[in-house]
Motif scaffolding. Structure first.
Motif, PDB file in Angstrom:
ATOM      1  N   ILE A  91     -23.630  -4.721 -11.573  1.00 63.64           N
ATOM      2  CA  ILE A  91     -23.919  -3.550 -10.740  1.00 63.64           C
ATOM      3  C   ILE A  91     -24.825  -3.946  -9.573  1.00 63.64           C
ATOM      4  O   ILE A  91     -24.548  -3.616  -8.423  1.00 63.64           O
ATOM      5  N   GLU A  92     -25.878  -4.701  -9.889  1.00 63.76           N
ATOM      6  CA  GLU A  92     -26.803  -5.135  -8.832  1.00 63.76           C
ATOM      7  C   GLU A  92     -26.084  -5.960  -7.773  1.00 63.76           C
ATOM      8  O   GLU A  92     -26.327  -5.822  -6.580  1.00 63.76           O
ATOM      9  N   GLU A  93     -25.194  -6.830  -8.229  1.00 58.86           N
ATOM     10  CA  GLU A  93     -24.508  -7.746  -7.306  1.00 58.86           C
ATOM     11  C   GLU A  93     -23.200  -7.167  -6.775  1.00 58.86           C
ATOM     12  O   GLU A  93     -22.464  -7.857  -6.067  1.00 58.86           O
ATOM     13  N   GLN A  94     -22.898  -5.920  -7.167  1.00 59.78           N
ATOM     14  CA  GLN A  94     -21.655  -5.262  -6.716  1.00 59.78           C
ATOM     15  C   GLN A  94     -20.427  -6.130  -6.977  1.00 59.78           C
ATOM     16  O   GLN A  94     -19.639  -6.410  -6.077  1.00 59.78           O
ATOM     17  N   GLN A  95     -20.295  -6.569  -8.213  1.00 52.41           N
ATOM     18  CA  GLN A  95     -19.194  -7.465  -8.568  1.00 52.41           C
ATOM     19  C   GLN A  95     -17.902  -6.729  -8.939  1.00 52.41           C
ATOM     20  O   GLN A  95     -17.011  -7.317  -9.540  1.00 52.41           O
ATOM     21  N   PHE A  96     -17.831  -5.462  -8.595  1.00 56.55           N
ATOM     22  CA  PHE A  96     -16.621  -4.701  -8.940  1.00 56.55           C
ATOM     23  C   PHE A  96     -15.693  -4.580  -7.739  1.00 56.55           C
ATOM     24  O   PHE A  96     -16.114  -4.741  -6.597  1.00 56.55           O
ATOM     25  N   VAL A  97     -14.443  -4.284  -8.008  1.00 58.98           N
ATOM     26  CA  VAL A  97     -13.531  -3.893  -6.929  1.00 58.98           C
ATOM     27  C   VAL A  97     -12.727  -2.687  -7.409  1.00 58.98           C
ATOM     28  O   VAL A  97     -12.588  -2.459  -8.609  1.00 58.98           O
ATOM     29  N   LEU A  98     -12.215  -1.951  -6.449  1.00 57.55           N
ATOM     30  CA  LEU A  98     -11.329  -0.851  -6.797  1.00 57.55           C
ATOM     31  C   LEU A  98      -9.888  -1.274  -6.572  1.00 57.55           C
ATOM     32  O   LEU A  98      -9.566  -1.867  -5.541  1.00 57.55           O
ATOM     33  N   HIS A  99      -9.060  -0.979  -7.552  1.00 57.21           N
ATOM     34  CA  HIS A  99      -7.622  -1.065  -7.343  1.00 57.21           C
ATOM     35  C   HIS A  99      -7.093   0.362  -7.215  1.00 57.21           C
ATOM     36  O   HIS A  99      -7.785   1.304  -7.567  1.00 57.21           O
ATOM     37  N   TYR A 100      -5.894   0.480  -6.689  1.00 61.24           N
ATOM     38  CA  TYR A 100      -5.331   1.812  -6.483  1.00 61.24           C
ATOM     39  C   TYR A 100      -3.939   1.878  -7.081  1.00 61.24           C
ATOM     40  O   TYR A 100      -3.130   0.977  -6.900  1.00 61.24           O
ATOM     41  N   GLN A 101      -3.690   2.965  -7.804  1.00 55.35           N
ATOM     42  CA  GLN A 101      -2.345   3.166  -8.340  1.00 55.35           C
ATOM     43  C   GLN A 101      -1.716   4.371  -7.652  1.00 55.35           C
ATOM     44  O   GLN A 101      -2.287   5.472  -7.663  1.00 55.35           O
ATOM     45  N   PRO A 102      -0.542   4.169  -7.058  1.00 53.90           N
ATOM     46  CA  PRO A 102       0.118   5.274  -6.359  1.00 53.90           C
ATOM     47  C   PRO A 102       0.458   6.445  -7.282  1.00 53.90           C
ATOM     48  O   PRO A 102       0.839   6.242  -8.435  1.00 53.90           O
ATOM     49  N   ILE A 103       0.288   7.630  -6.751  1.00 56.17           N
ATOM     50  CA  ILE A 103       0.699   8.869  -7.426  1.00 56.17           C
ATOM     51  C   ILE A 103       1.736   9.509  -6.509  1.00 56.17           C
ATOM     52  O   ILE A 103       1.448   9.843  -5.363  1.00 56.17           O
ATOM     53  N   ILE A 104       2.953   9.626  -7.028  1.00 52.74           N
ATOM     54  CA  ILE A 104       4.107   9.911  -6.184  1.00 52.74           C
ATOM     55  C   ILE A 104       4.571  11.354  -6.363  1.00 52.74           C
ATOM     56  O   ILE A 104       4.751  11.803  -7.503  1.00 52.74           O
ATOM     57  N   PRO A 105       4.766  12.081  -5.261  1.00 48.30           N
ATOM     58  CA  PRO A 105       5.215  13.469  -5.404  1.00 48.30           C
ATOM     59  C   PRO A 105       6.697  13.555  -5.761  1.00 48.30           C
ATOM     60  O   PRO A 105       7.501  12.732  -5.315  1.00 48.30           O
ATOM     61  N   LEU A 106       7.027  14.558  -6.571  1.00 47.24           N
ATOM     62  CA  LEU A 106       8.436  14.826  -6.866  1.00 47.24           C
ATOM     63  C   LEU A 106       8.910  16.041  -6.087  1.00 47.24           C
ATOM     64  O   LEU A 106      10.095  16.210  -5.855  1.00 47.24           O
ATOM     65  N   ALA A 107       7.944  16.885  -5.716  1.00 52.58           N
ATOM     66  CA  ALA A 107       8.303  18.101  -4.991  1.00 52.58           C
ATOM     67  C   ALA A 107       8.215  17.843  -3.490  1.00 52.58           C
ATOM     68  O   ALA A 107       7.462  16.976  -3.048  1.00 52.58           O
ATOM     69  N   GLU A 108       8.954  18.609  -2.751  1.00 47.55           N
ATOM     70  CA  GLU A 108       8.926  18.449  -1.297  1.00 47.55           C
ATOM     71  C   GLU A 108       7.627  18.973  -0.711  1.00 47.55           C
ATOM     72  O   GLU A 108       6.993  19.867  -1.265  1.00 47.55           O
ATOM     73  N   GLY A 109       7.236  18.379   0.396  1.00 50.31           N
ATOM     74  CA  GLY A 109       6.060  18.862   1.102  1.00 50.31           C
ATOM     75  C   GLY A 109       4.743  18.321   0.575  1.00 50.31           C
ATOM     76  O   GLY A 109       3.687  18.687   1.056  1.00 50.31           O
ATOM     77  N   LEU A 110       4.804  17.483  -0.438  1.00 58.79           N
ATOM     78  CA  LEU A 110       3.578  16.882  -0.966  1.00 58.79           C
ATOM     79  C   LEU A 110       3.536  15.409  -0.570  1.00 58.79           C
ATOM     80  O   LEU A 110       4.575  14.761  -0.484  1.00 58.79           O
ATOM     81  N   GLY A 111       2.344  14.900  -0.350  1.00 56.79           N
ATOM     82  CA  GLY A 111       2.205  13.499   0.019  1.00 56.79           C
ATOM     83  C   GLY A 111       1.787  12.653  -1.168  1.00 56.79           C
ATOM     84  O   GLY A 111       1.251  13.168  -2.140  1.00 56.79           O
TER      85      GLY A 111
END
Ligand code: C2E
Ligand code: MG
Ligand code: MG
Ligand code: MG
Length: 283
Positions: free
Chosen positions: A35-55
């Protein structure tokens, strides 16, 4: 306290207990250092819309590259929560995710991200201020950040939590209930709490075709959420059959290995860019 210490003098720890305590001490030290040394990273997992008009958007998932055998967030996050280290981790996540959103917007790729909050963070009385400060520091709208709260962190004090959630939504943040149906599951939370979204626990999705009951549960959650105007996300989608079922029953978003795994920030940006390109009508 003195009594406990005194007792320890006479009592031998079982070797197994002693070993466990040593492991825990070591993890604590490593985690505090990370934590002190900020040794973390963020990964991202896509969340995909099934309905129209959503991103599409992404869930930020914490990674600890130097964490060795303890590097799974399923292991070190609960440990950090139990041992008073979650605040530092939470601050890192908020800062890193806000920075990422700001960078994306600069590159002309508007981004919205969800982050996971632990029960401890939710209990901080200044949580709305902390979150608002982070987004305004980076010049991004609060609406770009969705907060995922597990069901178990919501049950502790429904009244107080409800007030906090209202404040967070007034500040512009969106709220999702994570892992819905996993534990204490009460449809009551969906109806009572001011939330925008519900994420159906992966175990329901994995076992969708094991029994008609699981299908009935998922259908009931989708239908209730629809009726009361809450959006739905299915987590842990691993097969085409699961996807087809969710699509047929009006689930708004899907997330899972069948669509995309969690990926580095750079890969996620590329993924989003490709998605945007594909959706642009030709000509
Ligand atoms: P979660 O928030 O429910 O996140 C979903 C977990 O499921 C992630 O595990 C993700 O990698 C995994 N997953 C997604 N799709 C699939 C799939 O199709 N199949 C399978 N088998 N798994 C899938 P991960 O990254 O190991 O995170 C585990 C948990 O750790 C998260 O569950 C969340 O509760 C916690 N966590 C992760 N990052 C953070 C964080 O920054 N802050 C806090 N407080 N908790 C976090
Ligand atoms: Mg989550
Ligand atoms: Mg989840
Ligand atoms: Mg989970």
């Amino acid at each position: 306290q003195a009594k406990a210490l005194g007792r320890n003098r006479y009592c031998f720890f079982e070797p197994a207990i002693e070993a466990r305590l040593r492991d825990e001490m070591e993890l604590f030290t490593q985690l505090r250092h990370a934590i002190e040394e900020q040794q973390f990273v963020l990964h991202y997992q896509p969340i995909i819309p099934l309905a129209e008009g959503l991103g599409s958007y992404g869930e930020a998932l914490l990674r600890w590259p130097g964490g060795g055998s303890q590097a799974s967030p399923g292991v070190f996050i609960p440990f950090a929560e139990q041992h008073g280290l979650i605040e530092g981790i939470g601050d890192f996540v908020l800062e890193a995710a806000s920075h990422f959103v700001a960078t994306s917007i600069e590159q002309g790729l508007p981004q919205s991200i969800s982050i996971n909050l632990s029960a401890r963070q939710l209990a901080l009385s200044d949580l709305p201020e902390r979150l608002s400060q982070a987004v305004s520091k980076h010049g991004i709208p609060a609406s770009a950040i969705e907060l995922e709260l597990t069901e178990s962190s919501l049950i502790q004090n429904l009244q107080a939590i409800s007030v906090t959630l209202t404040r967070l939504r007034q500040a512009g943040f969106r709220i999702a209930i994570d892992d819905f149906g996993a534990g204490y599951s009460s449809l009551n939370y969906l109806v009572e709490l001011p939330v925008d979204k519900v994420k159906i626990d992966q175990r329901f999705i994995w076992s969708l075709f094991n029994s008609p009951r699981n299908q009935a549960v998922v259908k009931a959650i989708l239908s209730l959420a629809h009726t009361i105007g809450i959006q739905t996300v299915a987590e842990g989608v691993e097969t085409a059959e699961q996807l087809a079922f969710l699509q047929a029953h009006g689930c708004h978003y899907v997330q899972g290995y069948y669509l995309a795994r969690p990926m580095s920030q750079q890969d996620f940006l590329t993924f989003q860019q490709l998605g945007t390109a594909n959706m642009t009508p030709a000509g």
